[in-house]
Design an enzyme around this catalytic site. Structure first.
Site, PDB file in Angstrom:
ATOM      1  N   TYR A   1    -129.735  26.305  21.012  1.00 52.63           N
ATOM      2  CA  TYR A   1    -129.976  25.557  19.761  1.00 52.63           C
ATOM      3  C   TYR A   1    -130.453  24.158  20.047  1.00 52.63           C
ATOM      4  O   TYR A   1    -130.495  23.502  20.890  1.00 52.63           O
ATOM      5  CB  TYR A   1    -128.780  25.213  18.862  1.00 52.63           C
ATOM      6  CG  TYR A   1    -128.154  26.478  18.159  1.00 52.63           C
ATOM      7  CD1 TYR A   1    -128.848  27.443  17.750  1.00 52.63           C
ATOM      8  CD2 TYR A   1    -126.970  26.638  18.432  1.00 52.63           C
ATOM      9  CE1 TYR A   1    -128.209  28.706  17.095  1.00 52.63           C
ATOM     10  CE2 TYR A   1    -125.993  27.617  17.634  1.00 52.63           C
ATOM     11  CZ  TYR A   1    -127.056  28.743  17.293  1.00 52.63           C
ATOM     12  OH  TYR A   1    -126.199  29.984  16.683  1.00 52.63           O
TER      13      TYR A   1
ATOM     14  N   ASP B   1    -130.459  22.098  29.941  1.00 56.62           N
ATOM     15  CA  ASP B   1    -130.531  20.541  30.330  1.00 56.62           C
ATOM     16  C   ASP B   1    -130.627  20.084  31.797  1.00 56.62           C
ATOM     17  O   ASP B   1    -131.057  19.734  32.393  1.00 56.62           O
ATOM     18  CB  ASP B   1    -129.741  19.850  29.500  1.00 56.62           C
ATOM     19  CG  ASP B   1    -130.102  20.000  27.947  1.00 56.62           C
ATOM     20  OD1 ASP B   1    -131.421  19.858  27.821  1.00 56.62           O
ATOM     21  OD2 ASP B   1    -129.078  20.050  26.959  1.00 56.62           O
TER      22      ASP B   1
ATOM     23  N   THR C   1    -100.048  17.200  42.509  1.00 57.20           N
ATOM     24  CA  THR C   1     -99.847  18.658  42.302  1.00 57.20           C
ATOM     25  C   THR C   1    -101.221  19.303  42.069  1.00 57.20           C
ATOM     26  O   THR C   1    -101.872  18.736  41.338  1.00 57.20           O
ATOM     27  CB  THR C   1     -99.462  18.699  40.802  1.00 57.20           C
ATOM     28  OG1 THR C   1     -97.768  17.986  40.977  1.00 57.20           O
ATOM     29  CG2 THR C   1     -98.933  20.209  40.695  1.00 57.20           C
TER      30      THR C   1
ATOM     31  N   ASP D   1    -112.199  27.356  22.991  1.00 58.46           N
ATOM     32  CA  ASP D   1    -111.972  28.314  24.028  1.00 58.46           C
ATOM     33  C   ASP D   1    -110.923  29.462  23.732  1.00 58.46           C
ATOM     34  O   ASP D   1    -110.600  29.702  22.620  1.00 58.46           O
ATOM     35  CB  ASP D   1    -111.745  27.697  25.348  1.00 58.46           C
ATOM     36  CG  ASP D   1    -112.254  28.736  26.587  1.00 58.46           C
ATOM     37  OD1 ASP D   1    -111.891  29.570  26.839  1.00 58.46           O
ATOM     38  OD2 ASP D   1    -113.328  27.981  27.193  1.00 58.46           O
TER      39      ASP D   1
ATOM     40  N   ASP E   1    -104.765  27.526  16.645  1.00 62.26           N
ATOM     41  CA  ASP E   1    -105.326  28.671  16.979  1.00 62.26           C
ATOM     42  C   ASP E   1    -106.279  29.370  15.757  1.00 62.26           C
ATOM     43  O   ASP E   1    -105.397  29.974  14.869  1.00 62.26           O
ATOM     44  CB  ASP E   1    -104.385  29.682  17.467  1.00 62.26           C
ATOM     45  CG  ASP E   1    -104.613  31.089  17.898  1.00 62.26           C
ATOM     46  OD1 ASP E   1    -105.788  31.488  17.784  1.00 62.26           O
ATOM     47  OD2 ASP E   1    -103.617  31.998  18.286  1.00 62.26           O
TER      48      ASP E   1
ATOM     49  N   GLU F   1    -104.671  16.696  35.711  1.00 62.48           N
ATOM     50  CA  GLU F   1    -104.172  15.397  35.802  1.00 62.48           C
ATOM     51  C   GLU F   1    -104.307  14.978  37.376  1.00 62.48           C
ATOM     52  O   GLU F   1    -104.177  15.542  38.389  1.00 62.48           O
ATOM     53  CB  GLU F   1    -102.416  15.436  35.856  1.00 62.48           C
ATOM     54  CG  GLU F   1    -102.179  15.615  34.332  1.00 62.48           C
ATOM     55  CD  GLU F   1    -100.529  16.061  34.240  1.00 62.48           C
ATOM     56  OE1 GLU F   1     -99.691  15.830  35.062  1.00 62.48           O
ATOM     57  OE2 GLU F   1    -100.467  16.811  33.380  1.00 62.48           O
TER      58      GLU F   1
ATOM     59  N   SER G   1    -119.521  29.263  32.455  1.00 62.79           N
ATOM     60  CA  SER G   1    -117.969  28.510  31.960  1.00 62.79           C
ATOM     61  C   SER G   1    -117.668  27.499  32.947  1.00 62.79           C
ATOM     62  O   SER G   1    -116.958  26.719  32.397  1.00 62.79           O
ATOM     63  CB  SER G   1    -117.289  29.901  31.743  1.00 62.79           C
ATOM     64  OG  SER G   1    -117.473  30.630  30.576  1.00 62.79           O
TER      65      SER G   1
ATOM     66  N   HIS H   1    -109.259  31.750  30.739  1.00 64.60           N
ATOM     67  CA  HIS H   1    -110.346  31.316  30.563  1.00 64.60           C
ATOM     68  C   HIS H   1    -110.233  29.685  30.289  1.00 64.60           C
ATOM     69  O   HIS H   1    -110.731  28.697  30.728  1.00 64.60           O
ATOM     70  CB  HIS H   1    -111.333  31.942  29.854  1.00 64.60           C
ATOM     71  CG  HIS H   1    -112.674  31.656  29.779  1.00 64.60           C
ATOM     72  ND1 HIS H   1    -112.906  30.712  28.827  1.00 64.60           N
ATOM     73  CD2 HIS H   1    -113.868  31.926  30.688  1.00 64.60           C
ATOM     74  CE1 HIS H   1    -114.504  30.287  29.139  1.00 64.60           C
ATOM     75  NE2 HIS H   1    -114.793  31.142  30.243  1.00 64.60           N
TER      76      HIS H   1
ATOM     77  N   ASP I   1    -111.581  36.661  42.720  1.00 60.39           N
ATOM     78  CA  ASP I   1    -110.036  36.557  42.959  1.00 60.39           C
ATOM     79  C   ASP I   1    -109.606  36.040  44.292  1.00 60.39           C
ATOM     80  O   ASP I   1    -108.535  35.796  44.770  1.00 60.39           O
ATOM     81  CB  ASP I   1    -109.377  37.969  42.833  1.00 60.39           C
ATOM     82  CG  ASP I   1    -109.487  38.649  41.510  1.00 60.39           C
ATOM     83  OD1 ASP I   1    -109.370  39.894  41.410  1.00 60.39           O
ATOM     84  OD2 ASP I   1    -109.462  37.876  40.649  1.00 60.39           O
TER      85      ASP I   1
ATOM     86  N   ASN J   1    -101.231  13.083  40.655  1.00 57.17           N
ATOM     87  CA  ASN J   1    -100.149  13.504  40.495  1.00 57.17           C
ATOM     88  C   ASN J   1     -99.429  14.340  41.712  1.00 57.17           C
ATOM     89  O   ASN J   1     -98.110  14.588  41.289  1.00 57.17           O
ATOM     90  CB  ASN J   1     -99.799  14.236  39.132  1.00 57.17           C
ATOM     91  CG  ASN J   1    -100.602  15.435  39.201  1.00 57.17           C
ATOM     92  OD1 ASN J   1    -101.355  15.994  40.104  1.00 57.17           O
ATOM     93  ND2 ASN J   1    -100.342  16.283  38.147  1.00 57.17           N
TER      94      ASN J   1
END
Length: 637
Positions: free
Chosen positions: A338, A367, A250, A180, A220, A245, A391, A234, A132, A248
């Site tokens: 896999y 990898d 932002t 996700d 969904d 973006e 993640s 997440h 946090d 921009n």
């Protein structure tokens, strides 16, 4: 009397159980009105208990190619199975609902005629360690050595994003699927990069005929509706690292500044979902010919069904980028584990180039590494947050894969994947822990190729044989080339430093080819006077003829090419072995063959940078089989 009383108690219990089951079914139907009743009930059960290993009452069944409809119907009827979905990405694969414990039912199905296999519908989860604390820099993209949460970083312990952005920032039409928890598609740092399904209009009709009504942004699969809005955070966070973006004014910026994110949600607000949902998402991405997906989730056991689906996605050139996992163990989780050549499995690193303590690793199933600690990105509520996990590392790689694909639209998935591997920045923390031994490097990944459509030519099987053309004394005397063209540097009593030029015939490489990587091998026939191994080979790449022209034309190459092309040798210099090293791709990336037929490598024999050459002998020239060898990887024009 006693028997009657027991029967009454059992009857009351049964009535209570039936009432409870009815209540559960009603709650599930209200919570997930668009799901098959059994799938809705199982999904609700996982929300109540995220530790469940698999979806209760649900099974994946694969039938053999030679089985007919009658055989399939009889097999499913024998266990009372109700078909929820038949997949197209893996022909003969069914998602079914059953009553009772699934283990014995799976056992029965696996011995019936026509059944290839039956397996549980495993529960999978996001890979994230929340943090946090808030910080104000994106160190994973550009690390200047700034302090993050009281921990000073190391300059350039990053993916060299700004250097890569000098080459390419993104194609607004390229699509990446984020599989996700969904995404806040109204976020001001993401809304311009949300995919719009070109075959669909919001009109209550399945315009593109893919089985999904008004799937204008994606789907969904968790709730089975067309609103993949994030209820967890997440997915919004991973999406921002992939493609927030750029420029921009932002918030943050993604690895890929512009493009489109197809939102394929299959994880709920609690971060859990099913293998069957993941298969549906992969199938959707494949049917839409989407070439890259980000998969920051995993867990459960080996699923042959998911394996087959990911394998089938290769048909459209799809690369499945997957998180290695967060339990710190020395093996990747599924699906990253896999053994498929269209999967890239990603470990997490910190701002000091260390492996994150939580990151899973393995020299076969993982990898490469990428930044995954204290990563700031977009979050729910149009906010930003710092999260840590594999993640967070995975979307760095997904964004890079997207840019490499955009830079080289004619490449196959295997070429793009190999380019990511070839261009990593070597790191001690990844050596022996990942396949490549390195960390994602965006700049090196997008520089080679120049955007041309040529094929990538692998390292040559037949080496370019070299000759030592000249030597230059740096200090003292003692370097000689004898009649056999063997370079001897120094002697037991008078070691000096010599620099030598080796020239290679490059006439077989097409003109205007771009040289990407090179491996130099020198055969060491004898060492004496210094028993230490040779630590570095300092190599400059030079073009032109060899008639006294030894000047490095920095305008033709990268500035300070000599500094960036230091090579660490792989083998100790003992009698009878090649000493070999890979010339740094940063020093080679802009080398372009424009008519010259000689490629010149300058090397120094000083192993400890003390200006005193170690006493070494390199067999070259006319000594059969022992010439210096240069293996070249280049892009054909």
């Amino acid at each position: 009397m006693k028997v009657s009383r027991i029967l009454a108690i059992l009857l009351a219990s049964a009535v209570t159980s039936l009432a409870a089951a009815s209540d559960d079914a009603q709650l599930a139907a209200e919570r997930f009105p668009n799901l098959h009743p059994a799938l809705a009930k199982a999904t609700l059960a996982v929300e109540d208990d995220p530790t469940l290993e698999y979806m209760p009452g649900l099974i994946l069944v694969q039938f053999t190619e030679d089985s007919d409809d009658t055989t399939r119907d009889l097999a499913l009827a024998s266990v009372g199975a109700d078909v929820i979905q038949e997949y197209t990405i893996v022909p003969g694969l069914f998602h079914v609902a059953v009553d009772g414990a699934i283990e014995p039912i799976i056992a029965v199905l696996n011995i019936l005629p026509g059944v290839e296999y039956a397996e549980p519908d495993f529960v999978v989860h996001t890979f994230v360690t929340p943090n946090d604390s808030f910080f104000n820099t994106l160190w994973g993209l550009h690390n200047t050595g700034q302090t993050v949460n009281g921990d000073p970083g190391i300059a350039d312990a990053d993916i060299d994003a700004p250097e890569g952005w000098d080459i390419i920032t993104g194609d607004p039409n390229f699509v990446v699927a984020d599989i996700d928890t969904g995404m806040q598609y109204t976020h001001a740092d993401l809304d311009a990069n949300v995919w719009s399904n070109p075959g669909e209009v919001s009109n209550g009709v399945d315009d593109d005929g893919n089985g999904y009504i008004d799937d204008i942004r994606g789907w969904d699969f968790y709730s089975n509706d067309n609103n993949p809005n994030d209820g967890n955070g997440h997915g919004t966070h991973t999406a921002g690292t992939i493609m927030a973006e750029g420029n921009n004014g932002t918030g943050v910026v993604g690895v890929c500044w512009r493009g489109k994110i197809a939102i394929l949600q299959f994880l709920g607000s609690g971060g859990s979902g099913s293998t069957s949902g993941a298969i549906s998402a992969v199938q959707y991405a494949t049917n839409k010919a989407i070439k890259v997906s980000n998969n920051s989730w995993g867990g459960g056991g080996f699923s042959q069904s998911l394996y087959n689906a990911i394998n089938a996605a290769k048909s459209v050139g799809h690369i499945f980028v997957a998180a290695a996992g967060n339990d710190g163990s020395s093996q990747a989780s599924y699906p990253a584990r896999y053994d498929l050549d269209n999967i890239i499995s990603v470990a997490a690193t910190d701002n000091n180039d260390n492996k994150a303590s939580f990151s899973q690793y393995n020299s076969v199933s993982v990898d490469l590494g990428a930044p995954g600690v204290n990563i700031r990105s977009t979050y729910m509520g149009s906010s930003y947050a710092y999260l840590s996990g594999t993640s967070m590392a995975t979307p760095h790689v997904s964004g890079a894969v997207a840019l490499v694909y955009q830079r080289n639209p004619g490449w196959t998935y295997s070429q793009v994947r190999q380019q990511i591997f070839n261009s990593v920045r070597p790191a001690a923390s990844m050596q022996g822990r990942t396949v490549t031994g390195g960390i994602l490097n965006l700049a090196s990944a997008v520089i080679p190729g120049g955007g041309n459509q040529g094929d990538l030519t692998a390292l040559s099987n037949a080496a370019h044989d070299g000759r030592i053309r000249e030597t230059t004394e740096v200090s003292g005397v003692g370097g000689t080339i004898d009649a056999l063209n063997a370079l001897r540097v120094g002697d037991a009593n008078d070691r000096r430093q010599w620099v030598s030029i080796v020239s290679f015939d490059t006439s077989s490489i097409p003109d205007n080819a771009t040289i990407v990587t090179a491996q130099l091998k020198l055969y060491c026939s004898r060492t004496s006077g210094n028993t230490s191994t040779l630590g570095t080979l300092v190599a400059d790449i030079r073009n032109g003829g060899f008639n006294g022209n030894t000047a490095l034309e920095s305008a033709d190459f990268q500035a300070a090419a000599s500094a960036s092309a230091v090579v660490t040798l792989n083998n100790p210099l003992v009698a009878g072995l090649y000493a070999q090293g890979n010339l740094n791709s940063t020093g080679l990336a802009q080398v372009n063959k424009t008519g010259f037929t000689q490629l010149r490598v300058r090397f120094s024999t000083d192993d400890d940078n003390d200006s005193n050459a170690d006493f070494l002998e390199f067999a070259t020239g006319s000594i059969a089989g022992y010439q210096p060898q240069l293996y070249i990887q280049y892009f054909a024009p």
